[in-house]
Structure formats: C-alpha cells, structure tokens
Enzyme design. Sequence first.
Site, mmCIF file in Angstrom:
data_model
loop_
_atom_site.group_PDB
_atom_site.id
_atom_site.type_symbol
_atom_site.label_atom_id
_atom_site.label_comp_id
_atom_site.label_asym_id
_atom_site.label_seq_id
_atom_site.Cartn_x
_atom_site.Cartn_y
_atom_site.Cartn_z
ATOM 1 N N SER A 14 0.910 -1.147 -0.121
ATOM 2 C CA SER A 14 0.081 0.066 0.290
ATOM 3 C C SER A 14 0.811 1.189 -0.071
ATOM 4 O O SER A 14 0.402 2.263 -0.605
ATOM 5 C CB SER A 14 -0.863 -0.037 1.036
ATOM 6 O OG SER A 14 -0.347 0.023 2.337
ATOM 7 N N HIS A 109 8.879 3.405 8.768
ATOM 8 C CA HIS A 109 8.701 2.724 10.108
ATOM 9 C C HIS A 109 7.550 3.306 10.652
ATOM 10 O O HIS A 109 7.569 4.506 11.035
ATOM 11 C CB HIS A 109 10.099 2.855 10.674
ATOM 12 C CG HIS A 109 9.993 1.604 12.250
ATOM 13 N ND1 HIS A 109 10.112 0.489 12.040
ATOM 14 C CD2 HIS A 109 9.964 2.155 13.428
ATOM 15 C CE1 HIS A 109 10.204 -0.010 13.113
ATOM 16 N NE2 HIS A 109 9.723 0.852 13.997
HETATM 17 C C1 GRF Z 1 3.823 -0.583 6.896
HETATM 18 O O1 GRF Z 1 3.129 -0.456 7.965
HETATM 19 C C2 GRF Z 1 5.104 -0.072 6.853
HETATM 20 O O2 GRF Z 1 5.659 0.901 7.831
HETATM 21 C C3 GRF Z 1 5.900 -1.444 7.497
HETATM 22 O O3 GRF Z 1 5.418 -2.371 6.718
HETATM 23 C C4 GRF Z 1 3.991 -2.039 6.325
HETATM 24 C C5 GRF Z 1 4.075 -2.294 4.920
HETATM 25 O O4 GRF Z 1 2.620 -2.223 4.576
HETATM 26 N N1 GRF Z 1 7.354 -1.202 7.297
HETATM 27 P P1 GRF Z 1 2.505 -1.874 3.097
HETATM 28 O O5 GRF Z 1 3.146 -3.161 2.160
HETATM 29 O O6 GRF Z 1 3.291 -0.999 2.276
HETATM 30 O O7 GRF Z 1 1.027 -1.941 2.591
#
Ligand code: GRF
Length: 192
Positions: A14, A109
């Site tokens: 996402s 993060h």
């Molecule tokens: C997000 O919360 C990011 O901060 C963390 O993993 C999640 C990934 O979500 N490192 P996506 O794959 O971008 O939807």
Amino acid sequence: MKPRLGVLASGRGSNFQSIQTEIVSGALDAEVVVLISDRERAPALEIAENFGIESRYIPYDKSNRQDFEEKAAAMIEAHDCDLIILAGFMRIITPWFIDRFAGRILNIHPSLLPSFKGLHPQKQALDAGVKIAGCTVHVVTAEMDSGPIIAQRSVVVFDDDTEESLSDRILVQEHLLYPEAIRIYSEKRSAR
Ligand code: GRF
C-alpha cells in the site's frame, strides 16, 4: 532531475501504491523504474503490473542473504536508480547492500523513531502507554531503524485503541508521509 526509484516490497504494497499514485497525479516528481519482491505472491507485484512498472520476484534464502542482495543490486544498477525505497520490505538488509547504496536507501517505520524500533512498533507504543504515535521515514544505515530522520507524522492514541486500529490510523499517515519524504530528500540531494 526526476529521481529514479527502485522499490523493495514484501507484501501488501500500500505504501508503494500511494507513492505511485502521487507520481501519476503529478504531485511527486519521480519515477518508479523497478519493483522487486522477495515473495512470489506479494500483492505489490500485481500493483506494479497494473501500473505497467517492471517488477521481479527474487527468491530469498535466509542462509544466503547475499544471493538475493546481489541480484537486487544488479537490477537496481541496471535501472540506474537514484533511490531505493523500502516499502514494507520485511527482510534485514546486510551492511554489504547498505554500503553499496550508502545514503540512497529510505525506509518507513510505523513509529515515531527513535522510539519503538524493530517488530510490532504499534503494539510497543500501546504497551508503553504513549498518547501520541506515528510514523517515520529515515535513511537506512547499518543500525536498524536508526538512520537520519527525513520526516515524521503523528497520530493521537485513543484509550480504546487496539494494535489493529492504531496500525490502521498510522497507515493513513504513512501514505501521506512517504511521498512527502521522498520529495524532501530528493530536493535536498539535488541541491548539493
Ligand atoms: C507498513 O506499516 C510499513 O510501515 C511497515 O510495513 C507495512 C507495510 O505495508 N514497514 P505496505 O506493504 O506498504 O502496505
């Protein structure tokens, strides 16, 4: 000049999607030139395909991290990437890869670093009882979740928040933050 982005993702994608949507809308002046995933069925691969972005699945073997990293590095170099965007990439990156692209790897993060590094930062925030949580985009250095901070966004923690509800609200802010941080960092780099 428009920065060329190489994205590494493991799952849902996402954040990658929000970056690409900002690019398509003209709000972010950049180009995603390649997406690499360490998981064969990562939805991020499908998102790339829908946007017509070149994508590649590279298998990841924990006992030979360098094999993945060498292949990923070769792809990134072949595509002449200016920045490497970790967007939900769930693997540890070795010093070899970090040195090779020093100062050019960004990560998101879901905590207000330097608080709550590592796994399950939203749960860590709830357990600590903080009233403000958030997300951070930072430059990747050898120490995990510790590189220079580029930008952050905060969210209020509600008394009845669960790990899931807090994660969902932070994610909304992540989607705004990552394109913004890429813009800030690219402008800073090109001004040098
Ligand atoms: C997000 O919360 C990011 O901060 C963390 O993993 C999640 C990934 O979500 N490192 P996506 O794959 O971008 O939807």
